[in-house]
Write an enzyme that holds these catalytic residues in place. Structure first.
Site, mmCIF file in Angstrom:
data_model
loop_
_atom_site.group_PDB
_atom_site.id
_atom_site.type_symbol
_atom_site.label_atom_id
_atom_site.label_comp_id
_atom_site.label_asym_id
_atom_site.label_seq_id
_atom_site.Cartn_x
_atom_site.Cartn_y
_atom_site.Cartn_z
ATOM 1 N N SER A 116 0.821 -1.209 0.000
ATOM 2 C CA SER A 116 0.000 0.000 0.000
ATOM 3 C C SER A 116 0.855 1.258 0.000
ATOM 4 C CB SER A 116 -0.949 0.014 1.204
ATOM 5 O OG SER A 116 -0.235 -0.149 2.392
ATOM 6 N N HIS A 137 -3.741 -3.680 -5.230
ATOM 7 C CA HIS A 137 -3.887 -3.175 -3.869
ATOM 8 C C HIS A 137 -5.338 -3.302 -3.410
ATOM 9 C CE1 HIS A 137 -3.991 0.343 -0.881
ATOM 10 N NE2 HIS A 137 -3.563 -0.742 -0.283
ATOM 11 N N GLU A 149 -7.032 -1.570 -6.510
ATOM 12 C CA GLU A 149 -6.295 -0.658 -7.393
ATOM 13 C C GLU A 149 -5.292 -1.489 -8.193
ATOM 14 O OE1 GLU A 149 -6.254 3.401 -4.638
ATOM 15 O OE2 GLU A 149 -4.714 1.893 -4.305
ATOM 16 N N ASN A 187 -5.237 5.845 -0.816
ATOM 17 C CA ASN A 187 -4.431 6.203 0.357
ATOM 18 C C ASN A 187 -3.820 7.597 0.246
ATOM 19 O OD1 ASN A 187 -4.949 4.011 1.906
ATOM 20 N ND2 ASN A 187 -3.070 2.906 1.420
HETATM 21 N N1 CAA Z 1 -12.746 -10.930 6.545
HETATM 22 C C1 CAA Z 1 -13.791 -11.641 6.078
HETATM 23 N N2 CAA Z 1 -15.043 -11.441 6.485
HETATM 24 C C2 CAA Z 1 -15.255 -10.499 7.398
HETATM 25 C C3 CAA Z 1 -14.230 -9.727 7.939
HETATM 26 C C4 CAA Z 1 -12.932 -9.972 7.471
HETATM 27 N N3 CAA Z 1 -11.868 -9.296 7.911
HETATM 28 N N4 CAA Z 1 -14.731 -8.885 8.841
HETATM 29 C C5 CAA Z 1 -16.058 -9.132 8.884
HETATM 30 N N5 CAA Z 1 -16.360 -10.108 8.021
HETATM 31 C C6 CAA Z 1 -17.655 -10.721 7.763
HETATM 32 C C7 CAA Z 1 -18.230 -11.177 9.085
HETATM 33 O O1 CAA Z 1 -18.586 -12.542 9.019
HETATM 34 C C8 CAA Z 1 -19.407 -10.289 9.274
HETATM 35 O O2 CAA Z 1 -20.573 -10.915 9.691
HETATM 36 P P1 CAA Z 1 -20.827 -11.349 11.243
HETATM 37 O O3 CAA Z 1 -20.378 -10.192 12.109
HETATM 38 O O4 CAA Z 1 -22.280 -11.581 11.273
HETATM 39 O O5 CAA Z 1 -19.999 -12.584 11.440
HETATM 40 C C9 CAA Z 1 -19.722 -9.780 7.875
HETATM 41 O O6 CAA Z 1 -18.500 -9.752 7.184
HETATM 42 C C10 CAA Z 1 -20.300 -8.399 7.894
HETATM 43 O O7 CAA Z 1 -19.535 -7.650 8.784
HETATM 44 P P2 CAA Z 1 -20.068 -6.329 9.415
HETATM 45 O O8 CAA Z 1 -21.430 -6.536 9.983
HETATM 46 O O9 CAA Z 1 -18.998 -5.753 10.283
HETATM 47 O O10 CAA Z 1 -20.268 -5.526 8.072
HETATM 48 P P3 CAA Z 1 -20.701 -4.057 7.886
HETATM 49 O O11 CAA Z 1 -21.875 -4.041 7.027
HETATM 50 O O12 CAA Z 1 -20.767 -3.369 9.200
HETATM 51 O O13 CAA Z 1 -19.485 -3.467 7.055
HETATM 52 C C11 CAA Z 1 -17.275 -2.754 6.659
HETATM 53 C C12 CAA Z 1 -18.188 -3.604 7.532
HETATM 54 C C13 CAA Z 1 -17.325 -3.218 5.201
HETATM 55 C C14 CAA Z 1 -15.872 -2.951 7.224
HETATM 56 C C15 CAA Z 1 -17.773 -1.275 6.719
HETATM 57 O O14 CAA Z 1 -17.841 -0.872 8.057
HETATM 58 C C16 CAA Z 1 -16.848 -0.372 5.977
HETATM 59 O O15 CAA Z 1 -16.962 -0.205 4.769
HETATM 60 N N6 CAA Z 1 -15.878 0.272 6.698
HETATM 61 C C17 CAA Z 1 -14.870 1.080 6.088
HETATM 62 C C18 CAA Z 1 -13.665 0.236 5.818
HETATM 63 C C19 CAA Z 1 -12.580 0.956 5.070
HETATM 64 O O16 CAA Z 1 -12.644 2.138 4.819
HETATM 65 N N7 CAA Z 1 -11.533 0.221 4.709
HETATM 66 C C20 CAA Z 1 -10.404 0.763 4.028
HETATM 67 C C21 CAA Z 1 -9.294 0.872 5.002
HETATM 68 S S1 CAA Z 1 -7.882 1.644 4.274
HETATM 69 C C22 CAA Z 1 -7.050 0.387 3.563
HETATM 70 O O17 CAA Z 1 -7.384 -0.762 3.630
HETATM 71 C C23 CAA Z 1 -5.874 0.805 2.774
HETATM 72 C C24 CAA Z 1 -4.581 0.305 3.234
HETATM 73 O O18 CAA Z 1 -3.712 0.199 2.423
HETATM 74 C C25 CAA Z 1 -4.293 0.005 4.672
#
Ligand code: CAA
Length: 279
Positions: A116, A137, A149, A187
């Site tokens: 990233s 990514h 990406e 990012n």
């Molecule tokens: N892997 C696989 N499955 C997963 C998981 C994971 N890490 N985390 C959760 N799940 C599954 C779970 O089974 C969960 O269901 P249960 O809780 O019933 O077991 C299911 O997905 C749904 O989870 P949530 O109820 O938590 O889902 P949500 O509808 O609340 O959405 C989210 C969760 C998609 C994370 C949402 O909150 C979101 O879009 N958040 C923003 C995340 C974001 O911005 N990410 C980018 C970060 S920056 C980055 O990644 C860049 C980098 O280079 C570091």
């Protein structure tokens, strides 16, 4: 198509989950078997949750898990068409892996990196055939976030970009193409924004809960910035901020001291049980 995933931490295991769910034979490589098996347990857990919630049939869940092979040997990736590296964000580690991978894979195999914050061009510079390297990514959590990406490094061939783009689509993602610039697209924007959010905590005297509520209910974010930083990992975010600051020299890219302090204290977010919140 056979897919290899090198490094089965949170990103690598998420990518491996996507690959087996999409029907690809997948080889996941970790440095020791205990870590590899722990990643498989995590994948099995999330797939089982999908079955329990009626989102996946049991036989498809079993089929997906049967497509995942675990290994500690890079040699086991010899017949992969695409290898996605999701190892530790350290240039020396990635150089060693890319050199070793090029020795074992076929001449036409694509080597992708999930980096990233590092330069894909620099990672690819140790290859005899750098045109085969591309950035793929993914975002955290990889199984849930729709974006990937597709990063074209200085010497990446058009055909290799197309393979990565098509693979992203087959994994159920929305791929976007971009150049190999610091932070790529998301990012480049998100890291300084999250740093600003942390600075606002002290400047405006708000609690993490209040800031998170503010950004969720006032800006429509799916989760608040402090919860997001805890999800990403404060160490990962600080490292990425420092890498971007080093390259761009923009003050907003530098990690805020409050974040550095938390990371140094081992408060890394969800994975360590404590960050802005306690888990
Ligand atoms: N892997 C696989 N499955 C997963 C998981 C994971 N890490 N985390 C959760 N799940 C599954 C779970 O089974 C969960 O269901 P249960 O809780 O019933 O077991 C299911 O997905 C749904 O989870 P949530 O109820 O938590 O889902 P949500 O509808 O609340 O959405 C989210 C969760 C998609 C994370 C949402 O909150 C979101 O879009 N958040 C923003 C995340 C974001 O911005 N990410 C980018 C970060 S920056 C980055 O990644 C860049 C980098 O280079 C570091």
């Amino acid at each position: 198509m056979k897919v290899g995933v090198v490094g089965l931490g949170s990103m690598g295991s998420g990518i491996a989950q996507l690959a087996i769910e999409a029907g690809f034979e997948t080889v996941g490589r970790e440095v020791d078997l205990a870590r590899a098996e722990s990643a498989r347990d995590t994948i099995a857990h999330f797939l089982t949750r999908k079955v329990e919630k009626g989102q996946l049939e049991q036989d498809r869940c079993d089929g997906a898990l049967s497509r995942l092979a675990l290994t500690t040997e890079l040699d086991s990736l010899a017949d992969c068409d695409v290898v996605i590296e999701a190892a530790f964000e350290d240039l020396a580690v990635k150089h060693e892996l890319f050199r070793a991978l090029e020795d074992v894979v076929r001449d036409d195999a694509v080597l992708a990196t999930n980096t990233s914050a590092l330069s894909v061009t620099e990672i690819a510079s140790v290859l005899a055939r750098p045109e085969r390297a591309v950035g793929m990514h993914f975002f955290n959590p990889a199984p849930l976030m729709p974006l990937v990406e597709i990063v074209r490094a200085e010497r990446t061939s058009e055909a290799v970009c197309d393979v990565a783009f098509d693979l992203g689509t087959q994994l159920g993602k929305t791929p976007i193409r971009c150049l190999d610039t610091p932070g790529f697209v998301v990012n480049r924007v998100l890291i300084p924004l999250l740093n600003d959010c942390v600075r606002v905590l002290d400047e405006a005297g708000v609690t993490p809960e209040a800031l998170d509520a503010g950004m969720q209910h006032g800006a429509g974010w799916p989760m608040g910035p402090c919860a997001l930083l805890d999800l990403v990992g404060l160490d990962v975010h600080v490292h990425a901020s420092e890498a971007l600051y080093e390259k761009l020299r923009e003050p907003r890219m530098a990690p805020p001291p409050r974040l550095v302090r938390l990371a140094l204290a081992g408060k890394l977010g969800r994975k360590s049980g404590e960050g802005f919140y306690t888990y």
